[in-house]
Design an enzyme around this catalytic site. Sequence first.
Site, PDB file in Angstrom:
ATOM      1  N   ASP A 198       0.833  -1.201   0.000  1.00 18.23           N
ATOM      2  CA  ASP A 198       0.000   0.000   0.000  1.00 18.23           C
ATOM      3  C   ASP A 198       0.876   1.264   0.000  1.00 18.23           C
ATOM      4  O   ASP A 198       1.861   1.332   0.745  1.00 18.23           O
ATOM      5  CB  ASP A 198      -0.867  -0.026   1.263  1.00 18.23           C
ATOM      6  CG  ASP A 198      -1.912   1.068   1.286  1.00 18.23           C
ATOM      7  OD1 ASP A 198      -2.764   1.075   0.391  1.00 18.23           O
ATOM      8  OD2 ASP A 198      -1.877   1.911   2.202  1.00 18.23           O
ATOM      9  N   GLU A 257       1.740  -0.641  -5.003  1.00 13.03           N
ATOM     10  CA  GLU A 257       0.840   0.446  -5.383  1.00 13.03           C
ATOM     11  C   GLU A 257       1.689   1.709  -5.457  1.00 13.03           C
ATOM     12  O   GLU A 257       2.089   2.250  -4.429  1.00 13.03           O
ATOM     13  CB  GLU A 257      -0.268   0.626  -4.341  1.00 13.03           C
ATOM     14  CG  GLU A 257      -1.288   1.653  -4.797  1.00 13.03           C
ATOM     15  CD  GLU A 257      -1.952   2.464  -3.685  1.00 13.03           C
ATOM     16  OE1 GLU A 257      -3.016   3.029  -3.938  1.00 13.03           O
ATOM     17  OE2 GLU A 257      -1.399   2.546  -2.570  1.00 13.03           O
TER      18      GLU A 257
HETATM   19  C1  NOJ Z   1      -4.376   2.969  -0.974  1.00 18.64           C
HETATM   20  C2  NOJ Z   1      -5.510   2.052  -0.708  1.00 18.64           C
HETATM   21  O1  NOJ Z   1      -5.787   1.317  -1.874  1.00 18.64           O
HETATM   22  C3  NOJ Z   1      -6.641   2.923  -0.259  1.00 18.64           C
HETATM   23  O2  NOJ Z   1      -7.862   2.224  -0.223  1.00 18.64           O
HETATM   24  C4  NOJ Z   1      -6.280   3.527   1.069  1.00 18.64           C
HETATM   25  O3  NOJ Z   1      -7.290   4.433   1.455  1.00 18.64           O
HETATM   26  C5  NOJ Z   1      -4.964   4.284   0.994  1.00 18.64           C
HETATM   27  N1  NOJ Z   1      -3.964   3.569   0.263  1.00 18.64           N
HETATM   28  C6  NOJ Z   1      -4.425   4.576   2.362  1.00 18.64           C
HETATM   29  O4  NOJ Z   1      -3.965   3.409   2.968  1.00 18.64           O
END
Ligand code: NOJ
Length: 522
Positions: A198, A257
Amino acid sequence: MIYQIYVRSFADSDGDGVGDLPGVRSRLRYLRELGVDAVWLSPFYPSPQADAGYDVADYRDVDPRFGSLADVDDLIREAHEWGLRIIIDLVPNHTSHEHRWFRAALAATPGSRERARYIFRDGRGQGGDEPPNNWGSNFGGLAWTRVTEADHTPGQWYLHLFTPEQPDLDWTNTEVRAEFESILRFWLDRGVDGFRIDVAHGLAKDPEMPDLAGHYAISGPAIEGHPHWDQDEVHEVYRAWRRITDGYPGDPTFVAEVWVASPQRLALYLRPDELHTAFNFSFLLAPWAAKALRAAVDESVAALAEVRAPTTWVLSNHDVIRHVTRYGGGEPGTRRARAAALLMLALPGGAYVYQGEELGLTEVTDLPDEVRQDPSFHRTAGAEPGRDGCRVPLPWSGQDPPFGFSPSGASWLPQPADWAELTVQRQESDPGSTLTLYRNALRLRRELPALGDGLMRWIEAGADVLAFRREPGFVCVVNVGGAPAEPPDDVLGADAVVLLTSAPIGSDGRVPGATAAWYRTG
Ligand code: NOJ
Protein backbone atom coordinates in the site's frame (compact mmCIF):
# COMPACT_ATOMS: atom_id res chain seq x y z
CA MET A 1 -4.60 -13.21 -13.80
CA ILE A 2 -4.70 -11.84 -10.30
CA TYR A 3 -8.13 -11.27 -8.85
CA GLN A 4 -8.61 -8.57 -6.24
CA ILE A 5 -10.90 -9.59 -3.42
CA TYR A 6 -12.22 -6.72 -1.38
CA VAL A 7 -12.96 -8.99 1.55
CA ARG A 8 -15.75 -7.00 3.20
CA SER A 9 -17.75 -7.02 -0.05
CA PHE A 10 -17.04 -10.46 -1.48
CA ALA A 11 -19.00 -13.06 0.53
CA ASP A 12 -20.33 -12.95 4.08
CA SER A 13 -20.42 -16.30 5.90
CA ASP A 14 -21.82 -15.28 9.28
CA GLY A 15 -24.66 -12.94 8.37
CA ASP A 16 -23.33 -9.70 9.83
CA GLY A 17 -23.46 -8.04 6.42
CA VAL A 18 -19.69 -7.81 6.12
CA GLY A 19 -17.74 -10.21 3.93
CA ASP A 20 -15.16 -12.41 5.64
CA LEU A 21 -12.40 -14.96 5.12
CA PRO A 22 -14.61 -18.06 5.46
CA GLY A 23 -16.79 -16.37 2.83
CA VAL A 24 -13.80 -16.19 0.50
CA ARG A 25 -12.99 -19.80 1.21
CA SER A 26 -16.52 -20.85 0.31
CA ARG A 27 -16.09 -19.31 -3.15
CA LEU A 28 -12.74 -20.75 -4.19
CA ARG A 29 -14.42 -22.92 -6.78
CA TYR A 30 -15.89 -19.80 -8.39
CA LEU A 31 -12.41 -18.28 -8.61
CA ARG A 32 -10.94 -21.40 -10.10
CA GLU A 33 -13.74 -21.65 -12.67
CA LEU A 34 -13.24 -18.02 -13.59
CA GLY A 35 -9.59 -18.72 -14.37
CA VAL A 36 -7.85 -16.93 -11.51
CA ASP A 37 -4.17 -17.68 -10.83
CA ALA A 38 -3.72 -15.61 -7.68
CA VAL A 39 -5.90 -13.67 -5.28
CA TRP A 40 -5.04 -10.34 -3.66
CA LEU A 41 -6.93 -9.92 -0.39
CA SER A 42 -7.60 -6.42 0.93
CA PRO A 43 -6.51 -5.86 4.58
CA PHE A 44 -8.16 -8.17 7.09
CA TYR A 45 -6.10 -7.18 10.17
CA PRO A 46 -7.55 -5.89 13.45
CA SER A 47 -8.55 -2.32 12.72
CA PRO A 48 -10.99 0.32 13.88
CA GLN A 49 -11.87 0.58 10.16
CA ALA A 50 -11.37 4.32 9.87
CA ASP A 51 -10.27 3.61 6.30
CA ALA A 52 -11.79 0.19 5.64
CA GLY A 53 -8.89 -1.69 7.19
CA TYR A 54 -6.06 0.43 5.73
CA ASP A 55 -5.63 1.53 9.34
CA VAL A 56 -3.97 -1.51 10.87
CA ALA A 57 -3.87 -1.95 14.64
CA ASP A 58 -1.99 -5.27 14.62
CA TYR A 59 -0.14 -6.58 11.59
CA ARG A 60 0.06 -10.14 12.87
CA ASP A 61 -3.58 -10.92 13.53
CA VAL A 62 -7.05 -10.94 11.98
CA ASP A 63 -10.00 -8.70 12.79
CA PRO A 64 -12.84 -10.78 14.28
CA ARG A 65 -15.14 -9.19 11.67
CA PHE A 66 -13.19 -11.05 9.02
CA GLY A 67 -12.31 -14.24 10.90
CA SER A 68 -9.26 -15.51 12.73
CA LEU A 69 -5.68 -16.51 12.07
CA ALA A 70 -6.92 -20.08 11.78
CA ASP A 71 -9.22 -18.91 8.98
CA VAL A 72 -6.27 -17.40 7.12
CA ASP A 73 -4.34 -20.64 7.51
CA ASP A 74 -7.32 -22.62 6.22
CA LEU A 75 -7.77 -20.22 3.32
CA ILE A 76 -4.11 -20.40 2.32
CA ARG A 77 -4.11 -24.17 2.51
CA GLU A 78 -7.30 -24.65 0.55
CA ALA A 79 -6.41 -21.99 -2.03
CA HIS A 80 -3.15 -23.81 -2.65
CA GLU A 81 -5.07 -27.03 -3.13
CA TRP A 82 -7.04 -25.25 -5.86
CA GLY A 83 -3.82 -23.99 -7.41
CA LEU A 84 -4.43 -20.39 -6.33
CA ARG A 85 -1.77 -18.15 -4.85
CA ILE A 86 -2.59 -15.77 -2.01
CA ILE A 87 -1.29 -12.20 -1.94
CA ILE A 88 -1.99 -10.13 1.14
CA ASP A 89 -2.11 -6.38 1.55
CA LEU A 90 0.72 -4.81 3.54
CA VAL A 91 0.24 -1.26 4.82
CA PRO A 92 3.68 0.15 5.73
CA ASN A 93 3.18 3.90 5.32
CA HIS A 94 0.98 4.29 8.39
CA THR A 95 -0.53 2.32 11.24
CA SER A 96 -3.86 2.77 12.94
CA HIS A 97 -3.98 5.26 15.78
CA GLU A 98 -4.96 2.23 17.86
CA HIS A 99 -1.70 0.42 17.12
CA ARG A 100 0.22 -0.19 20.36
CA TRP A 101 3.11 1.88 19.02
CA PHE A 102 0.95 4.93 18.46
CA ARG A 103 -0.73 4.62 21.84
CA ALA A 104 2.72 4.46 23.40
CA ALA A 105 3.78 7.49 21.37
CA LEU A 106 0.85 9.52 22.67
CA ALA A 107 1.62 8.54 26.25
CA ALA A 108 5.32 9.37 25.85
CA THR A 109 7.08 12.72 25.73
CA PRO A 110 8.47 14.71 22.80
CA GLY A 111 11.86 13.38 21.76
CA SER A 112 11.17 9.89 23.14
CA ARG A 113 11.91 6.61 21.38
CA GLU A 114 8.13 5.99 21.21
CA ARG A 115 7.50 9.22 19.30
CA ALA A 116 10.47 8.58 17.00
CA ARG A 117 8.61 5.74 15.28
CA TYR A 118 6.16 8.29 13.87
CA ILE A 119 6.57 11.81 12.52
CA PHE A 120 5.98 14.12 15.44
CA ARG A 121 7.04 17.76 15.10
CA ASP A 122 6.62 20.94 17.09
CA GLY A 123 4.14 23.37 15.60
CA ARG A 124 5.01 26.71 14.08
CA GLY A 125 3.92 30.13 15.24
CA GLN A 126 3.20 31.38 18.70
CA GLY A 127 2.81 28.52 21.16
CA GLY A 128 3.27 26.03 18.33
CA ASP A 129 -0.32 26.61 17.31
CA GLU A 130 0.31 26.29 13.59
CA PRO A 131 0.96 22.95 11.90
CA PRO A 132 4.62 22.21 11.09
CA ASN A 133 3.96 22.73 7.36
CA ASN A 134 1.08 23.10 4.95
CA TRP A 135 0.80 19.51 3.72
CA GLY A 136 -2.75 18.28 3.20
CA SER A 137 -4.30 14.89 3.86
CA ASN A 138 -5.15 12.84 0.80
CA PHE A 139 -8.69 12.64 2.06
CA GLY A 140 -9.17 16.35 2.66
CA GLY A 141 -8.13 18.65 5.51
CA LEU A 142 -4.70 19.03 7.05
CA ALA A 143 -2.10 16.25 7.12
CA TRP A 144 -1.24 17.20 10.73
CA THR A 145 -3.10 16.70 14.00
CA ARG A 146 -2.07 18.22 17.28
CA VAL A 147 -1.92 16.06 20.38
CA THR A 148 -2.55 16.90 23.99
CA GLU A 149 0.47 16.04 26.13
CA ALA A 150 0.27 14.01 29.34
CA ASP A 151 0.21 17.23 31.37
CA HIS A 152 -2.94 18.32 29.44
CA THR A 153 -1.18 21.11 27.53
CA PRO A 154 -1.52 21.40 23.74
CA GLY A 155 1.46 19.54 22.36
CA GLN A 156 3.24 18.35 19.25
CA TRP A 157 1.72 17.58 15.88
CA TYR A 158 1.89 14.25 14.04
CA LEU A 159 1.80 13.66 10.30
CA HIS A 160 -0.94 11.64 8.58
CA LEU A 161 -1.04 11.72 4.80
CA PHE A 162 -4.43 10.01 5.06
CA THR A 163 -6.90 10.26 7.98
CA PRO A 164 -5.86 11.36 11.50
CA GLU A 165 -6.51 7.74 12.47
CA GLN A 166 -3.61 6.72 10.15
CA PRO A 167 -0.42 8.24 11.59
CA ASP A 168 2.58 7.99 9.22
CA LEU A 169 5.54 5.93 10.35
CA ASP A 170 9.06 7.31 10.21
CA TRP A 171 10.93 5.06 7.79
CA THR A 172 14.30 6.54 8.68
CA ASN A 173 13.87 4.73 12.01
CA THR A 174 15.63 1.34 12.06
CA GLU A 175 13.11 -0.04 14.53
CA VAL A 176 10.33 0.58 12.00
CA ARG A 177 12.32 -1.15 9.29
CA ALA A 178 13.08 -4.16 11.47
CA GLU A 179 9.45 -4.47 12.51
CA PHE A 180 8.20 -4.67 8.94
CA GLU A 181 10.88 -7.14 7.96
CA SER A 182 9.67 -9.31 10.82
CA ILE A 183 6.04 -8.87 9.68
CA LEU A 184 7.00 -10.03 6.20
CA ARG A 185 8.57 -13.14 7.67
CA PHE A 186 5.56 -13.77 9.88
CA TRP A 187 3.26 -14.04 6.84
CA LEU A 188 5.77 -15.78 4.60
CA ASP A 189 6.17 -18.42 7.28
CA ARG A 190 2.39 -18.89 7.26
CA GLY A 191 2.54 -19.59 3.53
CA VAL A 192 1.42 -16.43 1.76
CA ASP A 193 2.68 -16.09 -1.80
CA GLY A 194 3.18 -12.37 -1.91
CA PHE A 195 2.32 -8.86 -0.80
CA ARG A 196 0.57 -5.90 -2.32
CA ILE A 197 2.31 -2.86 -0.89
CA ASP A 198 0.00 0.00 0.00
CA VAL A 199 1.20 3.53 -0.87
CA ALA A 200 4.60 2.12 -1.75
CA HIS A 201 5.69 5.52 -3.09
CA GLY A 202 4.98 7.33 0.19
CA LEU A 203 7.30 5.90 2.82
CA ALA A 204 10.17 8.39 2.54
CA LYS A 205 9.66 12.07 3.25
CA ASP A 206 11.97 14.99 2.56
CA PRO A 207 13.62 15.52 5.97
CA GLU A 208 13.32 19.30 5.53
CA MET A 209 9.53 18.93 5.27
CA PRO A 210 9.18 22.02 3.09
CA ASP A 211 5.83 23.68 2.50
CA LEU A 212 4.15 22.59 -0.70
CA ALA A 213 3.85 25.43 -3.16
CA GLY A 214 3.73 26.19 -6.86
CA HIS A 215 2.97 23.19 -9.02
CA TYR A 216 2.79 20.82 -6.05
CA ALA A 217 -0.78 20.86 -4.82
CA ILE A 218 -1.05 20.71 -1.04
CA SER A 219 -2.55 17.27 -1.40
CA GLY A 220 -1.94 16.17 -4.91
CA PRO A 221 -0.33 13.65 -7.19
CA ALA A 222 3.31 12.68 -7.36
CA ILE A 223 5.31 15.08 -9.47
CA GLU A 224 9.08 14.71 -9.76
CA GLY A 225 10.78 16.32 -6.80
CA HIS A 226 7.70 16.07 -4.58
CA PRO A 227 8.66 16.13 -0.88
CA HIS A 228 6.51 13.20 0.23
CA TRP A 229 5.77 11.12 -2.83
CA ASP A 230 8.29 8.99 -4.66
CA GLN A 231 11.40 10.13 -2.79
CA ASP A 232 14.48 8.18 -3.82
CA GLU A 233 15.19 6.92 -0.29
CA VAL A 234 12.20 4.59 -0.51
CA HIS A 235 14.12 2.22 -2.75
CA GLU A 236 16.44 1.10 0.05
CA VAL A 237 13.44 -0.32 1.89
CA TYR A 238 12.42 -2.45 -1.06
CA ARG A 239 15.93 -3.73 -1.66
CA ALA A 240 15.95 -5.03 1.90
CA TRP A 241 12.52 -6.62 1.45
CA ARG A 242 13.57 -8.30 -1.75
CA ARG A 243 16.48 -9.93 0.03
CA ILE A 244 13.94 -11.44 2.42
CA THR A 245 11.54 -12.87 -0.16
CA ASP A 246 14.44 -14.20 -2.21
CA GLY A 247 15.28 -16.41 0.74
CA TYR A 248 11.87 -18.12 0.69
CA PRO A 249 10.77 -21.02 -1.50
CA GLY A 250 7.95 -20.64 -4.02
CA ASP A 251 8.98 -17.24 -5.43
CA PRO A 252 6.92 -14.95 -3.25
CA THR A 253 6.28 -11.72 -5.13
CA PHE A 254 5.55 -8.09 -4.44
CA VAL A 255 3.13 -5.87 -6.27
CA ALA A 256 3.49 -2.21 -5.44
CA GLU A 257 0.84 0.45 -5.38
CA VAL A 258 2.83 3.34 -6.79
CA TRP A 259 1.26 6.51 -8.10
CA VAL A 260 4.25 8.23 -9.66
CA ALA A 261 4.82 10.90 -12.27
CA SER A 262 5.80 8.68 -15.19
CA PRO A 263 6.37 5.07 -16.29
CA GLN A 264 10.09 5.85 -16.04
CA ARG A 265 9.72 6.62 -12.33
CA LEU A 266 7.62 3.48 -11.94
CA ALA A 267 10.37 1.39 -13.51
CA LEU A 268 12.77 2.38 -10.72
CA TYR A 269 10.71 0.31 -8.27
CA LEU A 270 11.10 -2.70 -10.51
CA ARG A 271 14.85 -2.85 -10.84
CA PRO A 272 16.10 -6.43 -10.54
CA ASP A 273 16.93 -6.13 -6.84
CA GLU A 274 13.66 -4.38 -5.90
CA LEU A 275 9.99 -5.25 -6.36
CA HIS A 276 8.69 -7.76 -8.88
CA THR A 277 5.68 -5.88 -10.22
CA ALA A 278 3.68 -2.69 -9.77
CA PHE A 279 0.27 -1.47 -10.76
CA ASN A 280 0.24 0.42 -13.97
CA PHE A 281 -2.17 3.23 -13.37
CA SER A 282 -1.44 5.06 -16.63
CA PHE A 283 -3.50 2.40 -18.43
CA LEU A 284 -6.33 2.68 -15.90
CA LEU A 285 -6.30 6.47 -16.15
CA ALA A 286 -6.35 6.59 -19.96
CA PRO A 287 -9.69 7.65 -21.44
CA TRP A 288 -11.51 5.47 -23.95
CA ALA A 289 -9.58 6.82 -26.93
CA ALA A 290 -7.25 4.87 -29.22
CA LYS A 291 -4.40 7.34 -29.06
CA ALA A 292 -4.39 7.62 -25.28
CA LEU A 293 -4.69 3.87 -24.72
CA ARG A 294 -1.94 3.14 -27.20
CA ALA A 295 0.34 5.73 -25.62
CA ALA A 296 -0.25 4.24 -22.16
CA VAL A 297 0.59 0.78 -23.45
CA ASP A 298 3.68 1.93 -25.35
CA GLU A 299 5.13 3.98 -22.53
CA SER A 300 4.62 1.23 -20.00
CA VAL A 301 6.05 -1.51 -22.17
CA ALA A 302 9.09 0.61 -23.05
CA ALA A 303 9.83 1.77 -19.50
CA LEU A 304 9.48 -1.67 -17.97
CA ALA A 305 11.55 -3.32 -20.69
CA GLU A 306 14.44 -1.10 -19.55
CA VAL A 307 14.45 -2.88 -16.18
CA ARG A 308 13.25 -6.22 -17.62
CA ALA A 309 10.19 -6.20 -15.40
CA PRO A 310 6.85 -7.62 -16.52
CA THR A 311 4.10 -5.16 -17.37
CA THR A 312 0.80 -5.36 -15.52
CA TRP A 313 -2.58 -4.01 -16.50
CA VAL A 314 -5.54 -3.00 -14.38
CA LEU A 315 -8.85 -1.34 -15.21
CA SER A 316 -10.51 -1.08 -11.80
CA ASN A 317 -9.85 -1.40 -8.10
CA HIS A 318 -11.46 -0.42 -4.79
CA ASP A 319 -10.24 3.19 -5.07
CA VAL A 320 -11.49 4.23 -8.49
CA ILE A 321 -14.80 4.54 -10.31
CA ARG A 322 -15.68 1.21 -11.89
CA HIS A 323 -14.69 1.25 -15.54
CA VAL A 324 -18.16 0.56 -16.97
CA THR A 325 -19.13 3.92 -15.48
CA ARG A 326 -15.80 5.62 -16.25
CA TYR A 327 -16.24 4.71 -19.91
CA GLY A 328 -19.63 6.41 -20.05
CA GLY A 329 -22.00 4.08 -18.19
CA GLY A 330 -25.16 2.43 -19.53
CA GLU A 331 -25.05 0.41 -22.72
CA PRO A 332 -22.03 2.21 -24.22
CA GLY A 333 -20.07 1.92 -20.98
CA THR A 334 -20.71 -1.80 -20.74
CA ARG A 335 -19.80 -2.32 -24.36
CA ARG A 336 -16.53 -0.46 -23.98
CA ALA A 337 -15.71 -2.20 -20.71
CA ARG A 338 -16.14 -5.60 -22.39
CA ALA A 339 -13.86 -4.53 -25.22
CA ALA A 340 -11.34 -3.13 -22.72
CA ALA A 341 -11.27 -6.47 -20.91
CA LEU A 342 -10.25 -8.28 -24.10
CA LEU A 343 -7.65 -5.60 -24.75
CA MET A 344 -6.19 -5.93 -21.27
CA LEU A 345 -6.16 -9.72 -21.30
CA ALA A 346 -4.36 -9.80 -24.66
CA LEU A 347 -1.58 -7.41 -23.67
CA PRO A 348 1.79 -8.83 -22.62
CA GLY A 349 2.25 -9.36 -18.88
CA GLY A 350 -0.05 -9.80 -15.92
CA ALA A 351 -3.62 -8.57 -15.51
CA TYR A 352 -5.53 -7.57 -12.38
CA VAL A 353 -9.28 -8.04 -12.23
CA TYR A 354 -11.22 -6.29 -9.47
CA GLN A 355 -14.06 -8.38 -8.04
CA GLY A 356 -17.30 -7.66 -9.86
CA GLU A 357 -15.80 -6.34 -13.07
CA GLU A 358 -16.28 -9.84 -14.48
CA LEU A 359 -20.00 -9.27 -13.83
CA GLY A 360 -19.97 -5.88 -15.54
CA LEU A 361 -20.85 -4.11 -12.30
CA THR A 362 -21.28 -0.36 -12.44
CA GLU A 363 -20.32 2.29 -9.94
CA VAL A 364 -23.23 2.79 -7.53
CA THR A 365 -23.62 6.54 -7.66
CA ASP A 366 -26.82 7.00 -5.66
CA LEU A 367 -25.84 5.65 -2.26
CA PRO A 368 -27.58 7.70 0.44
CA ASP A 369 -25.19 9.89 2.43
CA GLU A 370 -25.96 8.12 5.68
CA VAL A 371 -24.64 4.76 4.46
CA ARG A 372 -21.44 6.13 2.99
CA GLN A 373 -18.37 5.15 4.97
CA ASP A 374 -15.39 6.38 2.99
CA PRO A 375 -13.47 8.98 5.01
CA SER A 376 -12.87 11.02 1.87
CA PHE A 377 -16.64 11.66 1.70
CA HIS A 378 -16.86 12.68 5.35
CA ARG A 379 -13.64 14.71 5.47
CA THR A 380 -14.68 16.81 2.48
CA ALA A 381 -18.26 17.28 3.74
CA GLY A 382 -19.50 15.36 0.74
CA ALA A 383 -17.61 17.39 -1.87
CA GLU A 384 -15.85 14.14 -2.79
CA PRO A 385 -18.38 11.33 -3.28
CA GLY A 386 -15.74 8.88 -2.06
CA ARG A 387 -15.11 5.28 -3.02
CA ASP A 388 -18.09 3.44 -1.55
CA GLY A 389 -19.72 3.24 -4.98
CA CYS A 390 -17.15 0.71 -6.23
CA ARG A 391 -17.22 -1.26 -2.98
CA VAL A 392 -20.83 -2.45 -2.94
CA PRO A 393 -21.10 -6.19 -2.10
CA LEU A 394 -21.21 -8.66 -4.97
CA PRO A 395 -24.50 -10.08 -6.24
CA TRP A 396 -24.24 -13.88 -6.28
CA SER A 397 -27.73 -15.23 -6.73
CA GLY A 398 -31.48 -14.72 -6.35
CA GLN A 399 -33.87 -11.92 -7.16
CA ASP A 400 -33.50 -9.63 -4.19
CA PRO A 401 -30.74 -7.94 -2.20
CA PRO A 402 -28.40 -9.05 -0.75
CA PHE A 403 -28.37 -11.48 -3.70
CA GLY A 404 -26.71 -14.34 -1.85
CA PHE A 405 -23.94 -12.11 -0.48
CA SER A 406 -25.00 -12.86 3.08
CA PRO A 407 -27.09 -15.62 4.72
CA SER A 408 -29.05 -12.91 6.55
CA GLY A 409 -30.62 -9.95 4.79
CA ALA A 410 -27.71 -7.76 5.76
CA SER A 411 -25.22 -5.99 3.54
CA TRP A 412 -22.95 -3.21 4.79
CA LEU A 413 -23.78 -1.14 1.71
CA PRO A 414 -27.10 -1.53 -0.12
CA GLN A 415 -27.03 -3.11 -3.56
CA PRO A 416 -29.07 -1.71 -6.47
CA ALA A 417 -32.25 -3.71 -7.16
CA ASP A 418 -31.34 -4.05 -10.84
CA TRP A 419 -28.28 -6.10 -9.95
CA ALA A 420 -30.73 -9.03 -10.04
CA GLU A 421 -29.80 -9.06 -13.75
CA LEU A 422 -26.09 -9.24 -12.95
CA THR A 423 -25.83 -12.04 -10.41
CA VAL A 424 -23.28 -14.80 -10.92
CA GLN A 425 -26.13 -17.30 -11.00
CA ARG A 426 -27.90 -15.41 -13.79
CA GLN A 427 -24.76 -14.84 -15.85
CA GLU A 428 -23.32 -18.33 -15.55
CA SER A 429 -25.97 -19.77 -17.82
CA ASP A 430 -25.97 -16.87 -20.30
CA PRO A 431 -23.54 -17.29 -23.20
CA GLY A 432 -23.65 -13.56 -23.90
CA SER A 433 -22.94 -12.42 -20.33
CA THR A 434 -19.88 -10.54 -19.20
CA LEU A 435 -19.03 -13.39 -16.83
CA THR A 436 -19.00 -15.82 -19.74
CA LEU A 437 -16.83 -13.40 -21.72
CA TYR A 438 -14.26 -13.24 -18.91
CA ARG A 439 -14.31 -17.01 -18.43
CA ASN A 440 -13.77 -17.63 -22.13
CA ALA A 441 -11.04 -15.02 -22.37
CA LEU A 442 -9.22 -16.40 -19.35
CA ARG A 443 -9.49 -19.95 -20.64
CA LEU A 444 -7.94 -18.89 -23.96
CA ARG A 445 -5.30 -16.93 -22.08
CA ARG A 446 -4.25 -20.12 -20.34
CA GLU A 447 -4.43 -22.23 -23.48
CA LEU A 448 -2.72 -20.00 -26.02
CA PRO A 449 1.05 -19.78 -25.73
CA ALA A 450 0.90 -16.34 -27.39
CA LEU A 451 -0.86 -14.75 -24.42
CA GLY A 452 0.56 -13.69 -21.06
CA ASP A 453 4.22 -12.74 -20.94
CA GLY A 454 6.02 -11.97 -24.15
CA LEU A 455 6.18 -9.35 -26.84
CA MET A 456 3.58 -7.52 -28.92
CA ARG A 457 3.74 -5.81 -32.27
CA TRP A 458 1.28 -3.13 -33.35
CA ILE A 459 -0.56 -3.43 -36.63
CA GLU A 460 -1.69 -0.18 -38.26
CA ALA A 461 -5.42 -0.56 -38.81
CA GLY A 462 -6.85 2.96 -38.66
CA ALA A 463 -6.85 5.88 -36.25
CA ASP A 464 -9.57 4.46 -34.01
CA VAL A 465 -8.31 0.90 -33.99
CA LEU A 466 -5.81 -0.76 -31.68
CA ALA A 467 -4.54 -3.90 -33.33
CA PHE A 468 -1.55 -5.99 -32.39
CA ARG A 469 0.00 -9.31 -32.97
CA ARG A 470 1.26 -11.78 -30.39
CA GLU A 471 3.31 -14.79 -31.41
CA PRO A 472 2.61 -17.51 -32.22
CA GLY A 473 -0.43 -16.83 -34.33
CA PHE A 474 -2.61 -14.41 -32.40
CA VAL A 475 -4.07 -11.00 -33.27
CA CYS A 476 -6.19 -8.69 -31.13
CA VAL A 477 -8.23 -5.94 -32.80
CA VAL A 478 -10.01 -3.34 -30.70
CA ASN A 479 -12.22 -0.83 -32.43
CA VAL A 480 -12.27 2.07 -30.00
CA GLY A 481 -14.28 4.28 -32.37
CA GLY A 482 -18.01 4.36 -33.10
CA ALA A 483 -18.17 3.20 -36.74
CA PRO A 484 -17.44 -0.38 -37.90
CA ALA A 485 -13.81 -1.00 -38.83
CA GLU A 486 -12.30 -3.25 -41.46
CA PRO A 487 -10.15 -5.93 -39.87
CA PRO A 488 -6.51 -5.91 -41.05
CA ASP A 489 -7.13 -8.72 -43.56
CA ASP A 490 -3.64 -8.58 -45.01
CA VAL A 491 -2.24 -9.41 -41.57
CA LEU A 492 -4.92 -11.85 -40.53
CA GLY A 493 -4.68 -13.91 -43.72
CA ALA A 494 -7.36 -16.09 -45.26
CA ASP A 495 -7.15 -18.77 -42.58
CA ALA A 496 -7.75 -16.50 -39.63
CA VAL A 497 -10.31 -17.78 -37.15
CA VAL A 498 -12.27 -15.56 -34.80
CA LEU A 499 -11.65 -16.93 -31.30
CA LEU A 500 -13.66 -14.52 -29.19
CA THR A 501 -15.36 -11.15 -29.53
CA SER A 502 -16.72 -8.72 -26.97
CA ALA A 503 -19.83 -8.13 -29.12
CA PRO A 504 -21.16 -9.90 -32.21
CA ILE A 505 -19.25 -9.29 -35.43
CA GLY A 506 -21.21 -8.98 -38.66
CA SER A 507 -21.01 -11.54 -41.49
CA ASP A 508 -18.87 -9.08 -43.46
CA GLY A 509 -16.18 -9.51 -40.81
CA ARG A 510 -16.10 -5.82 -39.92
CA VAL A 511 -15.53 -5.06 -36.25
CA PRO A 512 -18.34 -2.87 -34.90
CA GLY A 513 -17.63 0.20 -32.77
CA ALA A 514 -16.48 -0.39 -29.19
CA THR A 515 -15.75 -4.03 -29.89
CA ALA A 516 -12.68 -6.21 -29.49
CA ALA A 517 -11.92 -9.39 -31.39
CA TRP A 518 -9.33 -12.08 -30.87
CA TYR A 519 -8.15 -14.08 -33.90
CA ARG A 520 -5.99 -17.09 -34.45
CA THR A 521 -3.90 -16.61 -37.54
CA GLY A 522 -2.30 -19.18 -39.84
C1 NOJ B 1 -4.38 2.97 -0.97
C2 NOJ B 1 -5.51 2.05 -0.71
O1 NOJ B 1 -5.79 1.32 -1.87
C3 NOJ B 1 -6.64 2.92 -0.26
O2 NOJ B 1 -7.86 2.22 -0.22
C4 NOJ B 1 -6.28 3.53 1.07
O3 NOJ B 1 -7.29 4.43 1.46
C5 NOJ B 1 -4.96 4.28 0.99
N1 NOJ B 1 -3.96 3.57 0.26
C6 NOJ B 1 -4.42 4.58 2.36
O4 NOJ B 1 -3.97 3.41 2.97
